[in-house]
Design a protein around this motif. Structure first.
Motif, mmCIF file in Angstrom:
data_model
loop_
_atom_site.group_PDB
_atom_site.id
_atom_site.type_symbol
_atom_site.label_atom_id
_atom_site.label_comp_id
_atom_site.label_asym_id
_atom_site.label_seq_id
_atom_site.Cartn_x
_atom_site.Cartn_y
_atom_site.Cartn_z
ATOM 1 N N ILE A 19 0.834 -1.194 0.000
ATOM 2 C CA ILE A 19 0.000 0.000 0.000
ATOM 3 C C ILE A 19 0.867 1.240 0.000
ATOM 4 N N VAL A 20 2.031 1.181 0.630
ATOM 5 C CA VAL A 20 2.923 2.320 0.720
ATOM 6 C C VAL A 20 3.537 2.578 -0.648
ATOM 7 N N PRO A 21 3.339 3.777 -1.236
ATOM 8 C CA PRO A 21 3.832 4.038 -2.583
ATOM 9 C C PRO A 21 5.344 4.111 -2.642
ATOM 10 N N ALA A 22 5.888 3.758 -3.814
ATOM 11 C CA ALA A 22 7.319 3.863 -4.031
ATOM 12 C C ALA A 22 7.688 5.341 -4.156
ATOM 13 N N VAL A 23 8.953 5.650 -3.928
ATOM 14 C CA VAL A 23 9.422 7.016 -4.046
ATOM 15 C C VAL A 23 9.307 7.443 -5.507
ATOM 16 N N TRP A 144 5.908 19.226 -12.199
ATOM 17 C CA TRP A 144 4.745 18.941 -11.363
ATOM 18 C C TRP A 144 4.120 17.580 -11.652
ATOM 19 N N LEU A 145 4.684 16.833 -12.582
ATOM 20 C CA LEU A 145 4.291 15.451 -12.826
ATOM 21 C C LEU A 145 5.469 14.533 -12.533
ATOM 22 N N ASP A 146 5.166 13.317 -12.093
ATOM 23 C CA ASP A 146 6.199 12.304 -11.894
ATOM 24 C C ASP A 146 6.242 11.361 -13.092
ATOM 25 N N VAL A 147 7.310 10.576 -13.191
ATOM 26 C CA VAL A 147 7.439 9.620 -14.289
ATOM 27 C C VAL A 147 6.275 8.633 -14.234
ATOM 28 N N PRO A 148 5.908 8.010 -15.348
ATOM 29 C CA PRO A 148 4.754 7.092 -15.361
ATOM 30 C C PRO A 148 4.881 5.996 -14.309
ATOM 31 N N PHE A 186 -0.144 6.186 -17.374
ATOM 32 C CA PHE A 186 -0.630 6.863 -16.173
ATOM 33 C C PHE A 186 0.522 7.545 -15.438
ATOM 34 N N LEU A 187 0.326 8.823 -15.111
ATOM 35 C CA LEU A 187 1.277 9.591 -14.322
ATOM 36 C C LEU A 187 0.530 10.213 -13.152
ATOM 37 N N LYS A 188 1.274 10.730 -12.165
ATOM 38 C CA LYS A 188 0.675 11.412 -11.023
ATOM 39 C C LYS A 188 1.293 12.794 -10.871
ATOM 40 N N ASN A 189 0.471 13.732 -10.379
ATOM 41 C CA ASN A 189 1.007 15.050 -10.045
ATOM 42 C C ASN A 189 1.644 15.008 -8.661
ATOM 43 N N ASN A 190 2.690 15.805 -8.481
ATOM 44 C CA ASN A 190 3.383 15.876 -7.194
ATOM 45 C C ASN A 190 3.193 17.223 -6.507
ATOM 46 N N VAL A 191 2.315 18.050 -7.064
ATOM 47 C CA VAL A 191 2.008 19.370 -6.519
ATOM 48 C C VAL A 191 0.496 19.544 -6.550
ATOM 49 N N ALA A 192 -0.068 20.157 -5.520
ATOM 50 C CA ALA A 192 -1.499 20.460 -5.532
ATOM 51 C C ALA A 192 -1.776 21.525 -6.593
#
Length: 240
Positions: A19-23, A144-148, A186-192
């Motif tokens: 459940i704990v996400p990777a860095v 503001w995006l992380d790698v896929p 799929f990517l994720k943002n790292n900033v609000a």
């Protein structure tokens, strides 16, 4: 007997640890998007889009989405979807995640799923997206995006589109991807983010946002791990 309980405890530990996400690593520079592995579509609760090609339209997240995402936000402009979610249009869409726009969280939370679909050269026409993100009235200029972190199950490294990041602007381009693999990345943002601009060049591509599903609170995870460890300890004493 102790080995059996040890196996159960070990499985429980790694299941909960997953459940704990990777860095995460910010997406910078340019090149071909790093291949995350063909992990399949991650679990998510996509927003529901409504409205005409010219907008306005709205997006809504509700249960079973993570509570941090729940709410409704407005958007204007060309809806970056393909049927049945909306008309096949090109152009620019503006999303408003601020309190002023009516979105309860006040900003798009960190960890939102950005899904890009079918970015390739299969239609022999330019297929690309350009994205800008805002905090208040200021454009976010840091990565503001992380790698896929995921791609659809049929994807290969050769299917990944290219990208550039310059002064806060992300551009994703599928013109160098051979054939028509029809995958999603799929990517994720790292900033609000309080505002998002999405420019879409072709009707044969798709873009959507997704909220993670609700997961146990960190405290619950810790308690569960401790419980598994305690179970193993008791079993070990009994097996002596």
């Amino acid at each position: 007997m102790s080995r059996s309980f040890f196996s159960v405890a070990l499985v429980s530990f790694f299941s909960l640890a997953s459940i704990v996400p990777a860095v995460a690593v910010p997406l910078t520079g340019s090149g071909v998007l790093p291949f995350p592995g063909a992990t399949g579509d991650p679990a998510r609760q996509n927003y529901v889009a409504a409205g005409l090609a010219g907008g306005p339209f709205t997006g809504t997240w509700s249960v079973p989405a993570n509570p941090a995402w729940i709410g409704t936000f407005p958007a204007t402009g060309a809806m970056p979807h393909t049927p049945p979610s909306g008309p096949p249009v090109t152009g620019t869409a503006m999303y408003d995640f601020s309190i002023g726009g009516g979105y309860a969280p006040g900003a798009l939370p960190v960890g939102t799923y950005f899904q890009f679909g079918d970015l390739d050269n299969g239609s022999a026409s330019p297929e690309n997206f350009q994205l800008r993100a805002f905090s208040g009235t200021s454009m976010i200029t840091t990565p503001w995006l992380d790698v896929p972190f995921a791609s659809t199950a049929t994807a290969f490294a050769a299917d990944m589109p290219s990208y550039t990041f310059v002064a806060g602007v992300y551009r994703f381009d599928g013109s160098a991807v051979p054939g028509n693999p029809a995958i999603s990345v799929f990517l994720k943002n790292n900033v609000a983010i309080t505002g998002l601009e999405v420019m879409r060049s072709a009707t044969t591509t798709a873009f959507s946002l997704g909220a993670p599903l609700a997961v146990p609170e960190p405290g619950c995870v810790v308690l569960a791990i401790c419980g598994a460890a305690a179970t193993f300890a008791v079993a070990r004493r009994r097996g002596r």
